[in-house]
Structure formats: structure tokens, C-alpha cells
Motif scaffolding. Structure first.
Motif, PDB file in Angstrom:
ATOM      1  N   ASP A  82      47.804 -14.055  52.988  1.00 41.36           N
ATOM      2  CA  ASP A  82      46.963 -13.157  52.189  1.00 41.36           C
ATOM      3  C   ASP A  82      45.485 -13.503  52.348  1.00 41.36           C
ATOM      4  OD1 ASP A  82      49.017 -11.620  51.280  1.00 41.36           O
ATOM      5  OD2 ASP A  82      48.977 -12.345  49.214  1.00 41.36           O
ATOM      6  N   ALA A  83      45.182 -14.800  52.390  1.00 39.02           N
ATOM      7  CA  ALA A  83      43.789 -15.222  52.547  1.00 39.02           C
ATOM      8  C   ALA A  83      43.228 -14.774  53.889  1.00 39.02           C
ATOM      9  CB  ALA A  83      43.683 -16.740  52.397  1.00 39.02           C
ATOM     10  N   ILE A  84      44.043 -14.853  54.926  1.00 39.26           N
ATOM     11  CA  ILE A  84      43.620 -14.378  56.247  1.00 39.26           C
ATOM     12  C   ILE A  84      43.450 -12.865  56.231  1.00 39.26           C
ATOM     13  CG2 ILE A  84      44.341 -14.143  58.663  1.00 39.26           C
ATOM     14  CD1 ILE A  84      45.710 -16.903  58.365  1.00 39.26           C
ATOM     15  N   ARG A  85      44.390 -12.170  55.582  1.00 45.47           N
ATOM     16  CA  ARG A  85      44.323 -10.703  55.506  1.00 45.47           C
ATOM     17  C   ARG A  85      43.077 -10.262  54.734  1.00 45.47           C
ATOM     18  NH1 ARG A  85      49.025 -10.066  53.644  1.00 45.47           N
ATOM     19  NH2 ARG A  85      50.029  -9.604  55.629  1.00 45.47           N
ATOM     20  N   ALA A  86      42.695 -11.032  53.718  1.00 46.36           N
ATOM     21  CA  ALA A  86      41.535 -10.687  52.900  1.00 46.36           C
ATOM     22  C   ALA A  86      40.218 -11.098  53.546  1.00 46.36           C
ATOM     23  CB  ALA A  86      41.655 -11.346  51.524  1.00 46.36           C
ATOM     24  N   GLY A  87      40.286 -11.827  54.645  1.00 48.07           N
ATOM     25  CA  GLY A  87      39.064 -12.260  55.307  1.00 48.07           C
ATOM     26  C   GLY A  87      38.457 -13.512  54.717  1.00 48.07           C
ATOM     27  N   VAL A  88      39.189 -14.171  53.805  1.00 44.64           N
ATOM     28  CA  VAL A  88      38.705 -15.417  53.223  1.00 44.64           C
ATOM     29  C   VAL A  88      38.792 -16.553  54.241  1.00 44.64           C
ATOM     30  CG1 VAL A  88      39.092 -17.109  51.364  1.00 44.64           C
ATOM     31  CG2 VAL A  88      39.363 -14.662  50.915  1.00 44.64           C
ATOM     32  N   LEU A  89      39.804 -16.493  55.100  1.00 45.16           N
ATOM     33  CA  LEU A  89      40.033 -17.475  56.154  1.00 45.16           C
ATOM     34  C   LEU A  89      40.338 -16.764  57.461  1.00 45.16           C
ATOM     35  CD1 LEU A  89      42.579 -19.924  54.433  1.00 45.16           C
ATOM     36  CD2 LEU A  89      40.156 -20.389  54.821  1.00 45.16           C
ATOM     37  N   THR A  90      40.323 -17.527  58.536  1.00 45.08           N
ATOM     38  CA  THR A  90      40.901 -17.073  59.801  1.00 45.08           C
ATOM     39  C   THR A  90      42.011 -18.053  60.160  1.00 45.08           C
ATOM     40  OG1 THR A  90      39.473 -18.394  61.258  1.00 45.08           O
ATOM     41  CG2 THR A  90      38.635 -16.238  60.535  1.00 45.08           C
ATOM     42  N   ALA A  91      42.898 -17.641  61.026  1.00 46.70           N
ATOM     43  CA  ALA A  91      43.991 -18.521  61.433  1.00 46.70           C
ATOM     44  C   ALA A  91      43.460 -19.793  62.083  1.00 46.70           C
ATOM     45  CB  ALA A  91      44.922 -17.779  62.390  1.00 46.70           C
ATOM     46  N   GLN A  92      42.298 -19.688  62.715  1.00 45.78           N
ATOM     47  CA  GLN A  92      41.715 -20.832  63.406  1.00 45.78           C
ATOM     48  C   GLN A  92      41.126 -21.863  62.441  1.00 45.78           C
ATOM     49  OE1 GLN A  92      41.117 -17.547  64.364  1.00 45.78           O
ATOM     50  NE2 GLN A  92      42.760 -17.836  65.895  1.00 45.78           N
ATOM     51  N   ASP A  93      40.975 -21.486  61.167  1.00 42.93           N
ATOM     52  CA  ASP A  93      40.426 -22.421  60.179  1.00 42.93           C
ATOM     53  C   ASP A  93      41.429 -23.504  59.782  1.00 42.93           C
ATOM     54  OD1 ASP A  93      37.914 -21.215  59.983  1.00 42.93           O
ATOM     55  OD2 ASP A  93      38.634 -19.763  58.504  1.00 42.93           O
TER      56      ASP A  93
END
Length: 343
Positions: free
Chosen positions: A197-208
Motif C-alpha cells: 500500500d505504501a508503494i502504491r500510495a507513493g510513500v515508498l518505492t520498492a527500491q527503498d
């Protein structure tokens, strides 16, 4: 006399399950004695009672992490519950434990959760004189609040698993291995879908996500869940405990710490929590002062329980949308509507 389907299922349990599994015929019973079901074991009956109760239905509109998300694919408290149920069943199946018991505990473990996710829980915990913990409220839901105050009368094993589902440190709790499966499943589920969800929301990226975590657990949600289940199986099969391997456990703890730092305790998340706190605090104070404004079901509860407890019962039962609606109805003035007469 022809055997009941329940008896046939229970005989199959004795033949196929691990000696460390909880057999349904050995259940220590319910709060109130009742006639056994001919079709379902006690744990299967508990599962069905939970699925069809009102509190379970409301989970679809309760926040998991992001407040009232607009997208169609964010996790809600209901989809989280289904995730936990599936992982707990997979763990129980791999260890030859009682899947029905694990499933019933998992489906009921978050019935007492507040609106606005864990933020709502922290807020009510500050407001209520005796504090507020969602696991204890979940038990109160199934024991007291459901069915207009009659409760669901679940088995003691399911009740124990529900109230102890977030006990990750005390090895004596929960009392069944199936309950321990739910403890692990809960943590595995929420870390992984909250990350998505955080990746989908733009809070994180998978690379983080730190490479050391990905190396152990995997780069996708499916890989990480499979790694967790496999680790538990390798370390717990045919043993009187349910544990995750040390390397996988440490990586999972690091991922959880990463999520707290980068998602759960961010400036954005805490800013939204401040708004929720103002809303829930205002409603709590209002209903403490004007308990007669509570719905009839909760008014009846005040004949038995303290006012503060009943107000927490009502507020914690709310979905996100309903909490906003109740707040607006109490505190936001509505414009006057005039109907012009025709001359």
C-alpha cells in the motif's frame, strides 16, 4: 445409530492431525453450554458465527493504514483479516494442526478494531480511563456486544486466540499452537500488505527496502510470505511449538522497523492522526456528557457496564465513514432549506 457428520470429521482429526494439534472434540467448551451441531465441529461453528456477525461485515469499511483511501486496491481491515486467515491456515496445514481453529481465530482477531486503524486505537487508549486495546475489545465483541448484547458464545480456544493474537513475546500465550499460527500470520500479513500500500500510495518505492531484507525474505509480497511459511514449517514441524527461523525472524523484524520509520510514524501519518484525535475526542466527550444520544443497543448496555466502557464500545464499532458522519451530525451545522411557495 448413524454417525453425525461432525463425529466423522472429529474422527478424521484424530487420524490425521499432529499430536500437538487441538482436537475439536477436546474443546474445553463455551461460556454457556449448548447443544452440539450435528454438521459442524465446535471450531467450524465458531468460524461461521464470526463470518455472519455484523462486526465482521463492518471490517470492509475500516482503515488498515491509510485513512479512507480513495483507490480500489488498498487494504482494509477486512482484506487484512482474510490475509491473516489464509496465512494462518497455510501454517496450520503445513504443521498438521487444526485449520478450522486457526481460521476461526484469524477471522475474529480484529473485530474490536477502531475506525482509523491503529491511530484510532491509540486515541481511545488515551481517552478511556482503563485504556483501550483492540484485542481485548475483540473478545468483548464476541462475548458481549454481538447479537444485541447476547454475544456469539464462542469456544474457549477461539476466545483465547482472539485476545492473545498480538502477544508476540510471551511464549505461554496463546494457549494453542493454532493461536500461535495466527500471531505469526498477523505480523507477516500486515507488514507485507502495508508495504504494498505504501508503494502504491507513493510513500515508498520498492527500491527503498534495504537490500539485506530483500536478500533474506524476497522482493515480492508472495516471496516474502512463502519464505515466512516455509521457515515456520522447517523449524516447527512435529514439534510442540510454532516458531520462525532466526534469520527470517530477524529480517522480518528489520522490515517491521523499516515500516515504522518510513510509513507508520511519518509526518504525514501523524498529521492525519491529529485530525482523527480531534474527531474521536470530541465524540467521546459528547457521548460521556449526553449518553442518552447513544443508540438504543448501547443505552441498554449502560444498565450493566460503566458509561466510559459503553462509549468506547460505540466509537470503536464505527467504520471510518460512519465516524465522520456521526461527527458531522453532532458538530457541523447544516444549512437551512427553504421551500419557496408558488403564488
Amino acid at each position: 445409530m448413524e454417525k453425525s457428520i461432525r463425529r466423522m470429521i472429529q474422527e478424521r482429526e484424530k487420524q490425521t492431525l499432529s499430536p500437538y494439534a487441538t482436537l475439536s472434540e477436546n474443546s474445553s467448551g463455551r461460556l454457556f453450554e449448548e447443544q452440539p451441531c450435528a454438521m459442524r465441529t465446535p471450531f467450524q461453528l465458531d468460524r461461521d458465527r464470526i463470518i455472519y456477525c455484523k462486526s465482521f461485515v463492518r471490517l470492509k469499511n475500516k482503515t488498515q493504514v491509510f485513512f479512507s483511501p480513495e483507490g480500489d486496491h488498498y487494504v482494509t481491515r477486512l482484506t487484512h483479516t482474510l490475509d491473516v486467515s489464509q496465512i494462518a491456515r497455510s501454517l496450520a496445514r503445513s504443521l498438521r494442526l487444526n485449520e478450522d481453529l486457526a481460521e476461526a481465530i484469524a477471522l475474529g482477531h480484529d473485530l474490536g478494531h477502531t475506525p482509523f486503524g491503529h491511530s484510532g486505537e491509540r486515541i481511545l487508549n488515551k481517552l478511556a480511563p482503563g485504556g483501550f486495546r483492540h484485542n481485548e475489545q475483540s473478545l468483548r465483541v464476541v462475548d458481549v456486544l454481538e447479537k444485541d448484547g447476547r454475544g456469539l458464545n464462542l469456544t474457549n480456544e477461539v476466545r483465547d486466540g482472539i485476545v492473545n493474537h498480538n502477544n508476540h513475546k510471551n511464549e505461554d500465550k496463546p494457549s494453542t499452537l493454532e493461536g500461535k499460527c495466527v500471531c505469526i500470520a498477523d505480523r507477516v500479513a500486515y507488514i507485507n500488505h502495508d508495504l504494498n500500500d505504501a508503494i502504491r500510495a507513493g510513500v515508498l518505492t520498492a527500491q527503498d527496502v534495504p537490500e539485506e531484507i530483500i536478500k533474506v525474505l524476497g522482493s515480492t509480497s508472495g516471496q516474502r510470505i512463502n519464505t515466512a511459511i516455509t521457515s515456520v514449517w522447517r523449524n516447527s514441524a512435529d514439534k510442540p511449538y510454532v516458531v520462525m527461523g532466526e534469520e527470517v525472524r530477524q529480517a522480518s523484524d528489520k522490515l517491521r522497523a523499516f515500516m515504522f520509520e518510513r510509513v507508520y510514524r511519518t509526518k504525514y501519518a501523524m498529521g492525519e492522526e491529529e485530525k482523527a484525535e480531534r474527531m474521536l475526542s470530541a465524540m467521546y466527550d459528547y457521548f460521556i456528557k449526553y449518553p442518552e444520544k447513544l443508540p438504543e443497543t448501547y443505552l441498554k448496555l449502560m444498565n450493566t457496564y460503566p458509561r466510559e466502557q459503553v462509549v468506547c464500545d460505540y466509537i470503536s464499532s464505527m467504520t471510518d465513514r460512519y465516524a465522520v458522519k456521526v461527527f458531522n451530525s453532532i458538530f457541523v451545522p447544516r444549512g437551512w432549506t427553504f421551500v419557496d411557495g408558488l403564488n
